[in-house]
Structure formats: C-alpha cells, structure tokens
Design a protein around this motif. Sequence first.
Motif, PDB file in Angstrom:
ATOM      1  N   VAL A 142     -15.391   0.445 -31.958  1.00 48.59           N
ATOM      2  CA  VAL A 142     -14.842   1.254 -30.432  1.00 48.59           C
ATOM      3  C   VAL A 142     -15.023   0.553 -29.692  1.00 48.59           C
ATOM      4  CG1 VAL A 142     -15.157   3.796 -31.357  1.00 48.59           C
ATOM      5  CG2 VAL A 142     -17.228   1.999 -30.361  1.00 48.59           C
ATOM      6  N   GLY A 143     -15.490  -0.904 -29.826  1.00 48.20           N
ATOM      7  CA  GLY A 143     -15.531  -1.857 -29.155  1.00 48.20           C
ATOM      8  C   GLY A 143     -17.328  -1.318 -27.525  1.00 48.20           C
ATOM      9  N   LYS A 144     -17.884  -0.961 -28.538  1.00 49.06           N
ATOM     10  CA  LYS A 144     -19.566  -0.930 -27.985  1.00 49.06           C
ATOM     11  C   LYS A 144     -20.011  -2.302 -27.471  1.00 49.06           C
ATOM     12  CE  LYS A 144     -21.755   0.865 -31.698  1.00 49.06           C
ATOM     13  NZ  LYS A 144     -20.422   1.337 -32.777  1.00 49.06           N
ATOM     14  N   SER A 145     -20.022  -3.151 -28.141  1.00 51.56           N
ATOM     15  CA  SER A 145     -20.254  -4.860 -27.711  1.00 51.56           C
ATOM     16  C   SER A 145     -19.115  -5.602 -26.652  1.00 51.56           C
ATOM     17  CB  SER A 145     -20.594  -6.099 -28.627  1.00 51.56           C
ATOM     18  OG  SER A 145     -21.642  -5.100 -29.654  1.00 51.56           O
ATOM     19  N   THR A 146     -17.886  -5.058 -27.488  1.00 55.16           N
ATOM     20  CA  THR A 146     -16.877  -5.244 -26.325  1.00 55.16           C
ATOM     21  C   THR A 146     -17.179  -4.701 -24.728  1.00 55.16           C
ATOM     22  OG1 THR A 146     -15.667  -6.341 -28.035  1.00 55.16           O
ATOM     23  CG2 THR A 146     -14.376  -6.901 -26.745  1.00 55.16           C
ATOM     24  N   VAL A 147     -16.581  -3.897 -24.713  1.00 52.22           N
ATOM     25  CA  VAL A 147     -16.657  -3.074 -23.280  1.00 52.22           C
ATOM     26  C   VAL A 147     -17.935  -3.246 -22.724  1.00 52.22           C
ATOM     27  CG1 VAL A 147     -16.086  -0.463 -22.548  1.00 52.22           C
ATOM     28  CG2 VAL A 147     -14.328  -1.498 -24.551  1.00 52.22           C
ATOM     29  N   GLY A 148     -18.457  -2.567 -23.967  1.00 53.55           N
ATOM     30  CA  GLY A 148     -20.592  -3.254 -22.791  1.00 53.55           C
ATOM     31  C   GLY A 148     -20.291  -4.514 -22.476  1.00 53.55           C
ATOM     32  N   VAL A 149     -20.179  -5.088 -22.722  1.00 52.45           N
ATOM     33  CA  VAL A 149     -20.460  -6.883 -21.796  1.00 52.45           C
ATOM     34  C   VAL A 149     -19.420  -6.728 -20.335  1.00 52.45           C
ATOM     35  CG1 VAL A 149     -19.866  -8.917 -22.247  1.00 52.45           C
ATOM     36  CG2 VAL A 149     -21.430  -8.129 -23.658  1.00 52.45           C
ATOM     37  N   VAL A 150     -18.403  -6.677 -20.501  1.00 54.37           N
ATOM     38  CA  VAL A 150     -17.682  -6.344 -19.733  1.00 54.37           C
ATOM     39  C   VAL A 150     -18.148  -4.839 -18.871  1.00 54.37           C
ATOM     40  CG1 VAL A 150     -14.928  -6.451 -19.099  1.00 54.37           C
ATOM     41  CG2 VAL A 150     -15.096  -6.804 -21.351  1.00 54.37           C
ATOM     42  N   VAL A 151     -18.017  -4.391 -18.641  1.00 51.36           N
ATOM     43  CA  VAL A 151     -18.825  -3.238 -18.169  1.00 51.36           C
ATOM     44  C   VAL A 151     -20.010  -3.836 -17.139  1.00 51.36           C
ATOM     45  CG1 VAL A 151     -19.325  -1.043 -18.327  1.00 51.36           C
ATOM     46  CG2 VAL A 151     -18.205  -1.301 -19.508  1.00 51.36           C
ATOM     47  N   ALA A 152     -20.687  -4.325 -17.854  1.00 49.05           N
ATOM     48  CA  ALA A 152     -21.837  -4.940 -17.532  1.00 49.05           C
ATOM     49  C   ALA A 152     -21.865  -6.299 -16.901  1.00 49.05           C
ATOM     50  CB  ALA A 152     -23.554  -5.986 -19.146  1.00 49.05           C
ATOM     51  N   GLU A 204      -7.832  -0.697 -20.028  1.00 43.12           N
ATOM     52  CA  GLU A 204      -7.984   0.197 -20.176  1.00 43.12           C
ATOM     53  C   GLU A 204      -9.090   1.001 -20.552  1.00 43.12           C
ATOM     54  OE1 GLU A 204      -3.204   1.667 -20.907  1.00 43.12           O
ATOM     55  OE2 GLU A 204      -4.517   0.805 -21.963  1.00 43.12           O
ATOM     56  N   THR A 205      -9.525   0.997 -20.927  1.00 42.35           N
ATOM     57  CA  THR A 205     -10.773   1.150 -21.900  1.00 42.35           C
ATOM     58  C   THR A 205     -11.925   1.305 -20.908  1.00 42.35           C
ATOM     59  OG1 THR A 205     -10.404   1.677 -24.150  1.00 42.35           O
ATOM     60  CG2 THR A 205     -12.571   1.858 -23.513  1.00 42.35           C
ATOM     61  N   ILE A 206     -12.271   0.235 -20.473  1.00 35.94           N
ATOM     62  CA  ILE A 206     -12.837  -0.541 -20.304  1.00 35.94           C
ATOM     63  C   ILE A 206     -13.426   0.192 -17.988  1.00 35.94           C
ATOM     64  CG2 ILE A 206     -14.072  -2.597 -18.433  1.00 35.94           C
ATOM     65  CD1 ILE A 206     -13.410  -4.383 -20.773  1.00 35.94           C
ATOM     66  N   GLU A 207     -11.991   0.503 -17.909  1.00 34.75           N
ATOM     67  CA  GLU A 207     -11.614   1.241 -17.094  1.00 34.75           C
ATOM     68  C   GLU A 207     -12.362   2.457 -16.219  1.00 34.75           C
ATOM     69  OE1 GLU A 207     -11.260  -0.021 -13.183  1.00 34.75           O
ATOM     70  OE2 GLU A 207     -10.741  -2.379 -14.758  1.00 34.75           O
ATOM     71  N   ASN A 208     -11.374   3.231 -17.822  1.00 39.75           N
ATOM     72  CA  ASN A 208     -11.675   4.292 -18.442  1.00 39.75           C
ATOM     73  C   ASN A 208     -13.087   4.481 -17.514  1.00 39.75           C
ATOM     74  OD1 ASN A 208      -8.667   5.364 -18.082  1.00 39.75           O
ATOM     75  ND2 ASN A 208      -9.090   4.860 -20.194  1.00 39.75           N
ATOM     76  N   VAL A 216     -17.705  11.160 -22.018  1.00 46.83           N
ATOM     77  CA  VAL A 216     -16.866  10.899 -23.416  1.00 46.83           C
ATOM     78  C   VAL A 216     -16.041  10.156 -22.780  1.00 46.83           C
ATOM     79  CG1 VAL A 216     -15.860  12.259 -25.591  1.00 46.83           C
ATOM     80  CG2 VAL A 216     -18.000  12.327 -24.797  1.00 46.83           C
ATOM     81  N   VAL A 217     -15.927   8.658 -23.234  1.00 47.84           N
ATOM     82  CA  VAL A 217     -14.638   7.982 -22.900  1.00 47.84           C
ATOM     83  C   VAL A 217     -13.596   8.128 -24.550  1.00 47.84           C
ATOM     84  CG1 VAL A 217     -13.428   5.763 -22.040  1.00 47.84           C
ATOM     85  CG2 VAL A 217     -15.716   7.164 -21.021  1.00 47.84           C
ATOM     86  N   CYS A 218     -12.736   8.364 -24.591  1.00 49.79           N
ATOM     87  CA  CYS A 218     -11.784   8.580 -25.435  1.00 49.79           C
ATOM     88  C   CYS A 218     -10.480   7.150 -25.972  1.00 49.79           C
ATOM     89  CB  CYS A 218     -10.549   9.652 -25.421  1.00 49.79           C
ATOM     90  SG  CYS A 218      -8.719   9.774 -26.883  1.00 49.79           S
ATOM     91  N   GLU A 219     -10.982   6.210 -26.533  1.00 51.43           N
ATOM     92  CA  GLU A 219      -9.769   5.144 -26.294  1.00 51.43           C
ATOM     93  C   GLU A 219      -8.715   5.147 -27.583  1.00 51.43           C
ATOM     94  OE1 GLU A 219     -12.025   1.972 -29.235  1.00 51.43           O
ATOM     95  OE2 GLU A 219     -13.073   3.156 -27.231  1.00 51.43           O
ATOM     96  N   ASP A 220      -7.702   6.597 -27.945  1.00 53.98           N
ATOM     97  CA  ASP A 220      -7.408   6.661 -28.654  1.00 53.98           C
ATOM     98  C   ASP A 220      -5.692   5.861 -27.770  1.00 53.98           C
ATOM     99  OD1 ASP A 220      -8.394   7.149 -30.908  1.00 53.98           O
ATOM    100  OD2 ASP A 220      -8.050   9.352 -30.640  1.00 53.98           O
ATOM    101  N   ARG A 221      -4.888   5.392 -28.234  1.00 52.42           N
ATOM    102  CA  ARG A 221      -3.674   4.485 -27.680  1.00 52.42           C
ATOM    103  C   ARG A 221      -4.165   3.630 -26.538  1.00 52.42           C
ATOM    104  NH1 ARG A 221      -2.158   9.521 -29.570  1.00 52.42           N
ATOM    105  NH2 ARG A 221      -2.300  10.582 -27.818  1.00 52.42           N
TER     106      ARG A 221
END
Length: 169
Positions: A13-23, A155-159, A145-150
């Motif tokens: 789901v991108g816990k690390s990928t999204v996490g690094v950018v959000v951090a 976009e996930t990072i912004e959400n 909860v952040v849904c990342e389908d599609r």
Amino acid sequence: MKSNLIFIGMPAVGKSTVGVVVAKRLGMQFVDTDLLIQEQEKKLLREIIEEVGEEGFLKIENQVNKSVNVENSVISPGGSVIYCEEAMQHFKDIGIVVYLQASYQTIKRRIRNPKKRGVVLREGQTLRSLYNERVKYFEKYADIVVCEDRCRIEETIENVLDKIAKCKK
C-alpha cells in the motif's frame, strides 16, 4: 500530545513510500520498524521468520514496536504489527494511526508474488484470506482511513496530508 503518525495497511500500500514523503513534507523523522527489527536481530526478516517461525517473529515484532520511543516522526511498521496488541496500544498512545486502505484487487495487482515480496502466509493461506483477516484489525486501530484505489502515489500523499491537517484542527 500525539506527535507521531503511524502508517498501517497491507503490504504494497506504500507505508514506506508514502511515509517518507509525508515525513519530508511535514518536517518529521521517518522510522521503518522492519529495519529496526533487522538491525536488532542482525538478520533479514525472512531469515528471522525461517528461524523462529511466525509466532516467534510476532514476539520480536511486538517487542521492537512497543519500545519505539520517538516524537515528531512518521512510523512505518510491518503489516503484521496489527497482531501485536501491546505494540498497537503503544502506537495509539503516541500518535495518530493512518490506515492506507486498498481493495484486494489493488493489492493483488501490486503484489505479483507474495513470497518474493516477503508476505508471510501461513500453510494453505491465500493472499485473499490474509487480506480478509487483516482488514478488521486495520479498521479497529485506524484513526484516519485513506483509500488509495485508483490513486497515483502523489494523490495518496495529498489525501493523507489533507486528512492529517483536518485531524489536527
């Protein structure tokens, strides 16, 4: 004050990928607890699991995660941390738990080979049954909860950033 963000969700789901950018975007530290486990045990996760089995691994995972003592950090634990009650209670105490949610179809598309990905499946367990088993835990512990389908990763990072900003108001 809950100064940390803890990302939970299925593998891929991108816990690390999204996490690094959000951090980075929020000026926070980033902690990947799988790396902490590997550092402590001086072995790769799959080597630990091969040696001590799933139950033994969960004991180590619980111990490492419940002793994470950081502030102003994005924490990305492994997907199985949700089976570790003490660790999850600790995370609820020190931060906001963000569930990166994706449908089974999305996960299946992203994880072509669960074994190569390091996904721990019990004897006879399918990715689908693992997904179904974990979803109720993710939902139980989630503050956001952040849904990342599609969604593309951006976009996930912004959400995530939008929902965190609303939550902190």
